[in-house]
Design an enzyme around this catalytic site. Structure first.
Site, PDB file in Angstrom:
ATOM      1  N   GLN A  63       0.797  -1.222   0.000  1.00  0.00           N
ATOM      2  CA  GLN A  63       0.000   0.000   0.000  1.00  0.00           C
ATOM      3  C   GLN A  63       0.831   1.275   0.000  1.00  0.00           C
ATOM      4  OE1 GLN A  63      -2.689  -1.819   3.238  1.00  0.00           O
ATOM      5  NE2 GLN A  63      -4.043  -0.373   2.205  1.00  0.00           N
ATOM      6  N   ARG A 120       3.979   0.215  12.843  1.00  0.00           N
ATOM      7  CA  ARG A 120       3.632  -1.105  12.328  1.00  0.00           C
ATOM      8  C   ARG A 120       3.716  -1.059  10.800  1.00  0.00           C
ATOM      9  NH1 ARG A 120      -1.769  -3.905  10.991  1.00  0.00           N
ATOM     10  NH2 ARG A 120      -0.958  -5.958  10.455  1.00  0.00           N
ATOM     11  N   HIS A 165       1.198  -9.126   4.611  1.00  0.00           N
ATOM     12  CA  HIS A 165      -0.010  -8.304   4.701  1.00  0.00           C
ATOM     13  C   HIS A 165      -0.713  -8.372   3.341  1.00  0.00           C
ATOM     14  CE1 HIS A 165      -1.928  -4.623   6.762  1.00  0.00           C
ATOM     15  NE2 HIS A 165      -2.624  -4.795   5.634  1.00  0.00           N
ATOM     16  N   ASN A 210      -1.351 -10.867   8.457  1.00  0.00           N
ATOM     17  CA  ASN A 210      -2.376  -9.845   8.658  1.00  0.00           C
ATOM     18  C   ASN A 210      -3.711 -10.296   8.089  1.00  0.00           C
ATOM     19  OD1 ASN A 210      -3.180  -6.844   9.156  1.00  0.00           O
ATOM     20  ND2 ASN A 210      -3.846  -7.269   7.066  1.00  0.00           N
ATOM     21  N   GLU A 211      -4.739 -10.252   8.918  1.00  0.00           N
ATOM     22  CA  GLU A 211      -6.128 -10.488   8.511  1.00  0.00           C
ATOM     23  C   GLU A 211      -6.294 -11.687   7.577  1.00  0.00           C
ATOM     24  OE1 GLU A 211      -7.913  -6.930   6.985  1.00  0.00           O
ATOM     25  OE2 GLU A 211      -7.769  -5.875   8.899  1.00  0.00           O
ATOM     26  N   ASN A 352      -7.601  -5.545  14.410  1.00  0.00           N
ATOM     27  CA  ASN A 352      -7.921  -4.486  13.452  1.00  0.00           C
ATOM     28  C   ASN A 352      -9.415  -4.240  13.517  1.00  0.00           C
ATOM     29  OD1 ASN A 352      -5.262  -4.605  12.706  1.00  0.00           O
ATOM     30  ND2 ASN A 352      -5.620  -5.368  10.637  1.00  0.00           N
ATOM     31  N   TYR A 354     -12.627  -1.462  12.934  1.00  0.00           N
ATOM     32  CA  TYR A 354     -13.093  -0.213  12.342  1.00  0.00           C
ATOM     33  C   TYR A 354     -14.579   0.035  12.565  1.00  0.00           C
ATOM     34  CZ  TYR A 354      -8.726  -0.177   9.607  1.00  0.00           C
ATOM     35  OH  TYR A 354      -7.404  -0.161   9.213  1.00  0.00           O
ATOM     36  N   GLU A 427      -4.908  -1.823  14.075  1.00  0.00           N
ATOM     37  CA  GLU A 427      -5.457  -0.863  13.101  1.00  0.00           C
ATOM     38  C   GLU A 427      -6.771  -0.322  13.623  1.00  0.00           C
ATOM     39  OE1 GLU A 427      -5.949  -2.202   9.053  1.00  0.00           O
ATOM     40  OE2 GLU A 427      -4.017  -3.254   9.056  1.00  0.00           O
ATOM     41  N   TRP A 476      -4.624   3.604  11.642  1.00  0.00           N
ATOM     42  CA  TRP A 476      -4.529   3.400  10.202  1.00  0.00           C
ATOM     43  C   TRP A 476      -5.053   4.666   9.551  1.00  0.00           C
ATOM     44  CZ3 TRP A 476      -2.226  -0.381   7.443  1.00  0.00           C
ATOM     45  CH2 TRP A 476      -2.378  -0.307   6.057  1.00  0.00           C
ATOM     46  N   GLU A 483      -5.614   1.756  -1.335  1.00  0.00           N
ATOM     47  CA  GLU A 483      -6.580   1.032  -0.504  1.00  0.00           C
ATOM     48  C   GLU A 483      -7.214  -0.131  -1.265  1.00  0.00           C
ATOM     49  OE1 GLU A 483      -7.516   0.766   2.547  1.00  0.00           O
ATOM     50  OE2 GLU A 483      -6.102   2.255   3.312  1.00  0.00           O
ATOM     51  N   TRP A 484      -6.356  -1.073  -1.701  1.00  0.00           N
ATOM     52  CA  TRP A 484      -6.796  -2.328  -2.282  1.00  0.00           C
ATOM     53  C   TRP A 484      -7.824  -2.130  -3.395  1.00  0.00           C
ATOM     54  CZ3 TRP A 484      -2.940  -5.041  -0.890  1.00  0.00           C
ATOM     55  CH2 TRP A 484      -2.397  -4.944   0.385  1.00  0.00           C
ATOM     56  N   PHE A 492      -7.308   7.316   4.225  1.00  0.00           N
ATOM     57  CA  PHE A 492      -7.294   7.030   5.658  1.00  0.00           C
ATOM     58  C   PHE A 492      -6.174   7.772   6.389  1.00  0.00           C
ATOM     59  CE2 PHE A 492      -9.957   3.391   4.639  1.00  0.00           C
ATOM     60  CZ  PHE A 492     -10.648   3.125   5.813  1.00  0.00           C
TER      61      PHE A 492
END
Length: 531
Positions: A63, A120, A165, A210-211, A352, A354, A427, A476, A483-484, A492
Site C-alpha cells: 500500500q 507497524r 499483509h 495480517n487479517e 484491526n 473499524y 489498526e 490506520w 486502498e486495495w 485514511f
C-alpha cells in the site's frame, strides 16, 4: 489534483496560521466528546494507558512502498492482480503508491513529529524472496528493511513488523496455488526464518499474517481479491469453489502461522527476547434483536469470521458452530497438528477494528440473501440498519459506520473468550472517499477523523479500565495509500498524499494525535540502540 495546485500557491506562514486556527476549533469540539480523556491528564497515573503503552501508526508494504520492480523485487500477487483491467475501482495500482521505498526517511520524520513510539509496517515477501524458496534471497530487499528499521530505532520508534499483509510472491500461486496447498507452509517458514535471523536482534514485535480472515473471504469466497476464486453464485469468477476453497486456504494459513511461531519459539525467542502474534480483522456483531435466534446469529457471525482462526491457534480446535454447520467441508487437524497448535499458540492478538454490524438470524428464520447469510458464512446476515435507523453514523466509505462502543465490546469479548491474552489494536482509522472538488482547507481540516479517533480511543480506555490487557494502539494510517480494491480514492491518512507529486501534507488529525499522545504518554521511552 486541485489540492496540489492550490497548496503550491499558499505561503508557508499563511498555511501555518490556517492550520492553527483549524486546530483550535477542532480540538475544542473533539475533546468535549471524549469525557476529558486527554485534556485532564495531570499525572501519569491518571491516564488509562500504561507508561509502556505503544502509540503508533500503521501501513503495509504493497500500500505504501511502490518500487514494485526495483532492486531485484519479484512480482507479488497484488502486482499481477492490479494490472488486470477492471480489478481496481479507479484503475490505479501500487506500482508507485506513496513511494515509501525511496521516501522512508521523510516518513520516519513524520512519525517523529507526531511523537509515536512504534510503527507497524509489513515486509514484502516478494522483495525478500522473489521466487519463494525456488530462488535466491534478494540482498537489496534485506538492505532496505535494515535501513528502515535502523532509521526508526534512531528516533526511538519501535518496529512492529508483519511478515505478510496480503501480498505474497506470485511464484507461489503459479507453482501450486499458494494457500490452497500445504506446500506453502514450508515456504512461509523458510521466509520467516530469514526475517527472524536478519532483523530479530532489533525487532521485538512480530506479526505472522495480517487479517487471514479477510484474505480468505475476499480471495476464495467472493473472489474480488487475488487469486479471484469463487463459485458462480458468489461472484464473477472463472474458477473456484466457495464452499470448500476458503476453508482449505484458512487451514493452510493457520498451519503456516503455527510453523513460524514454532520456529521463532524454538530458535530465536529466548535469545532475541521478542513476541509473536497474529492480526485479525475484528468486526463487532450486535444481535439484530433481543431474540434468542439473533443472539445466536451474532455468536455464529463471530465464529465464522474471527474465531475461525483464533480458536484453532489459541484453543487448538475450530469453533463448534462451524463444525456443526459445515461438517466435512471443514478440514480436520491431525493429532500432531493439534499438539503443535496447543503448544505454540501466540503471545498476543492483533485487533484491526473499524466498524460494527447487526447480525440477523438466517438459520431458524427466513432471510434475504446478503453477506453472512449463506451456509459457508454461518447463516447470519450482516446489516447496518434496523427499522430505518443506522447502527452508527454513515461515512462515504460503503462499509464503514461509526460505532465507537463496538471497540470496547470487541476487546471485552476477546478478553473473556481467550483468558485476557495480551492485545494490540493494530489498526483503527477513519476513511473517506475524496471529493475531487475539495479545497485545501477541506482536505487538511479532517474534523470527522479527529472525532472518530477520539471516540474510539475513549471506548478503548473504558475496556482497559475494566481490566483488558491492551498494550498498544495504531492508527490506520500514517499516510493516504493504495486502498486495495478502492485504489487511491479512499483516504485514511493522518497525512494527505498528492499522488501526482507524492507530497505529504499533515492533517489536523495528525496534530490531534500528537497532542493525545503527549497527554497520555508524557514520558517517551529512551531512544533504542541499534545493535
Amino acid at each position: 489534483m486541485e489540492f496540489a495546485a492550490e497548496s503550491c500557491l499558499l505561503h508557508k506562514s499563511v498555511f501555518f496560521i490556517i492550520l492553527m486556527s483549524l486546530c483550535l476549533s477542532a480540538f475544542m469540539g473533539a475533546y468535549s466528546r471524549t469525557e476529558n480523556l486527554s485534556m485532564n491528564q495531570n499525572s501519569e497515573s491518571s491516564s488509562p494507558f500504561p507508561s509502556n503503552f505503544l502509540f503508533g501508526t500503521a501501513t503495509s508494504s504493497y500500500q505504501v512502498e511502490g518500487a514494485f520492480s526495483s532492486d531485484g523485487k519479484g512480482l507479488s500477487n497484488w502486482d499481477v492482480f492490479t494490472h488486470k483491467p477492471g480489478k481496481i475501482m479507479d484503475g490505479t495500482n501500487g506500482d508507485i503508491a506513496d513511494d515509501e521505498y525511496h521516501q522512508y526517511q521523510e516518513d520516519v520524520g513524520l512519525m517523529e513529529e507526531i511523537g509515536v513510539n512504534s510503527y507497524r509496517f509489513s515486509i514484502s515477501w516478494a522483495r525478500i524472496l522473489p521466487k519463494g524458496r525456488f530462488g535466491k534471497v534478494n540482498k537489496q530487499g534485506l538492505d532496505y528493511y535494515d535501513r528502515l528499521i535502523n532509521a526508526l530505532l534512531r528516533k526511538g520508534i519501535e518496529p512492529f513488523v508483519t511478515l505478510t499483509h496480503f501480498d505474497i510472491p506470485q511464484e507461489l500461486e503459479d507453482r501450486y496455488q499458494s494457500w490452497l496447498s500445504p506446500k506453502i507452509q514450508e515456504d512461509f517458514k523458510y521466509y520467516a526464518d530469514i526475517c527472524f535471523k536478519k532483523f530479530g536482534d532489533r525487532v521485538k514485535y512480530w506479526v505472522t499474517i495480517n487479517e487471514p480472515n479477510v484474505a480468505v473471504i475476499r480471495g476464495y469466497r467472493i473472489g474480488i481479491w487475488p487469486p479471484s476464486r469463487c463459485s458462480a453464485s458468489f461472484g464473477n469468477c472463472s474458477h473456484g469453489n466457495s464452499e470448500k476453497d476458503p476453508f482449505v486456504a484458512a487451514h493452510n494459513l493457520i498451519l503456516s502461522h503455527v510453523s513460524a511461531v514454532q520456529l521463532y519459539r524454538t530458535k530465536y525467542q529466548k535469545k532475541q527476547g521478542g513476541e509473536i502474534g497474529i492480526v485479525m480483522d475484528a468486526i463487532w456483531f450486535e444481535p439484530f434483536s433481543n431474540s434468542l435466534e439473533d443472539k445466536l446469529a451474532a455468536e455464529r457471525a463471530q465464529s465464522f469470521f474471527l474465531n475461525w482462526f483464533l480458536d484453532p491457534i489459541i484453543l487448538g480446535k475450530y469453533p463448534s458452530e462451524m463444525k456443526e454447520i459445515l461438517g466435512q467441508d471443514l478440514p480436520e487437524f491431525s493429532k500432531y497438528e493439534v499438539e503443535k497448535l496447543k503448544k505454540n499458540g501466540i503471545d498476543f492478538i492483533g485487533v484491526n477494528h473499524y466498524t460494527s454490524y447487526y447480525a440477523k438470524d438466517c438459520f431458524f428464520s427466513e432471510c434475504e440473501p446478503g453477506s453472512g447469510a449463506s451456509k459457508t458464512e454461518g447463516f447470519a446476515l450482516y446489516v447496518h440498519d434496523k427499522n430505518g435507523i443506522s447502527l452508527g453514523d454513515k461515512t462515504t466509505v460503503d462499509w464503514l459506520y461509526v460505532r465507537p462502543q463496538g471497540l470496547e465490546k470487541m476487546v471485552t469479548y476477546l478478553k473473556e473468550r481467550y483468558n485476557n491474552l495480551p492485545m494490540f489494536i493494530t489498526e483503527n482509522g477513519y476513511g473517506e472517499v475524496e471529493d475531487p472538488n475539495s479545497t485545501t482547507r477541506d482536505i487538511v481540516n479532517d474534523v470527522q477523523r479527529v472525532n472518530y479517533l477520539s471516540s474510539y480511543l475513549n471506548s478503548l480506555a473504558k475496556a482497559i479500565r475494566k481490566g483488558a490487557d491492551v498494550r498498544g494502539y495504531f492508527v490506520w494510517s500514517l499516510l493516504d495509500n493504495f486502498e486495495w480494491k478502492y485504489g487511491e480514492n479512499v483516504r485514511f491518512g493522518l497525512h494527505h498524499v498528492d499522488y501526482g507529486t507524492l507530497n505529504r501534507t499533515r492533517r489536523l488529525s495528525a496534530l490531534w494525535y500528537k497532542h493525545f499522545i503527549a497527554q497520555n504518554l508524557p514520558h517517551k521511552p529512551p531512544t533504542l540502540s541499534i545493535l
